[in-house]
Design a protein around this motif. Sequence first.
Motif, short mmCIF file in Angstrom:
data_model
loop_
_atom_site.label_atom_id
_atom_site.label_comp_id
_atom_site.label_asym_id
_atom_site.label_seq_id
_atom_site.Cartn_x
_atom_site.Cartn_y
_atom_site.Cartn_z
N ILE A 25 -43.03 11.30 -19.10
CA ILE A 25 -41.89 12.06 -19.61
C ILE A 25 -42.41 13.41 -20.12
O ILE A 25 -43.29 13.46 -20.97
N GLU A 26 -41.86 14.47 -19.54
CA GLU A 26 -42.24 15.83 -19.92
C GLU A 26 -41.07 16.48 -20.65
O GLU A 26 -39.92 16.25 -20.29
N THR A 27 -41.38 17.31 -21.65
CA THR A 27 -40.32 17.97 -22.41
C THR A 27 -40.59 19.47 -22.54
O THR A 27 -41.74 19.89 -22.61
N VAL A 62 -41.62 10.81 -12.71
CA VAL A 62 -41.56 11.75 -13.83
C VAL A 62 -40.11 11.95 -14.27
O VAL A 62 -39.23 12.13 -13.43
N ILE A 63 -39.90 11.91 -15.58
CA ILE A 63 -38.64 12.29 -16.17
C ILE A 63 -38.91 13.59 -16.93
O ILE A 63 -39.79 13.64 -17.78
N SER A 64 -38.18 14.64 -16.58
CA SER A 64 -38.34 15.94 -17.24
C SER A 64 -37.10 16.21 -18.09
O SER A 64 -35.97 16.07 -17.61
N VAL A 65 -37.33 16.59 -19.34
CA VAL A 65 -36.25 16.90 -20.26
C VAL A 65 -36.43 18.35 -20.70
O VAL A 65 -37.48 18.70 -21.24
N SER A 66 -35.41 19.17 -20.48
CA SER A 66 -35.46 20.54 -20.98
C SER A 66 -34.19 20.79 -21.78
O SER A 66 -33.12 20.28 -21.46
N MET A 67 -34.35 21.55 -22.85
CA MET A 67 -33.22 21.85 -23.72
C MET A 67 -33.33 23.30 -24.16
O MET A 67 -34.40 23.77 -24.51
N GLN A 68 -32.20 23.98 -24.11
CA GLN A 68 -32.15 25.35 -24.62
C GLN A 68 -30.77 25.60 -25.18
O GLN A 68 -29.80 24.97 -24.78
#
Length: 159
Positions: A25-27, A62-68
């Motif tokens: 898991i990538e953030t 892979v689970i990628s989580v991005s937040m903005q």
Amino acid sequence: DLKNVITETIALFRNTPKGTHNISIETEFYGDSVTDGDYMQLKQVFWNIFLNSAEAMPEGGVISVSMQNTNDAADGMIETRIRDTGPGINTKIRELVFDPFFSTKDGGTGLGLSTVRQIIETHGGSVVVGNADTSGTEIIIQLKGHKEAVSPADPAPKK
């Protein structure tokens, strides 16, 4: 703070059999992530999405989580994108995945993403399946953000 909700959910998920089976898991978090909402319900949202992603990648992935946040824009929204490297969702059924009892999994109840949508909409937000430019699935969540972060320990603003 939505970042804390996501970070805590990831920590819990990594300690489950599905979260430890060759799943990375990538953030990436950009900007403030303060939003009104029920902490436990929002954790349930991300839990359900992480679980679906892991189940779509039985060999790992892979689970990628991005937040903005877009607080400098008129809408003041926090956008969270969760993308996995699984096989993706067929475009013919993308609109159905949030319907109660719709599932493509053997033994699936069809309540995970339905619950996600219900919680997000109750919080005044939106959730959609995005167009992943590669294989995999992308879930896009938008929630109303605040221009100023006020922690629970801070006193109420003076009028």
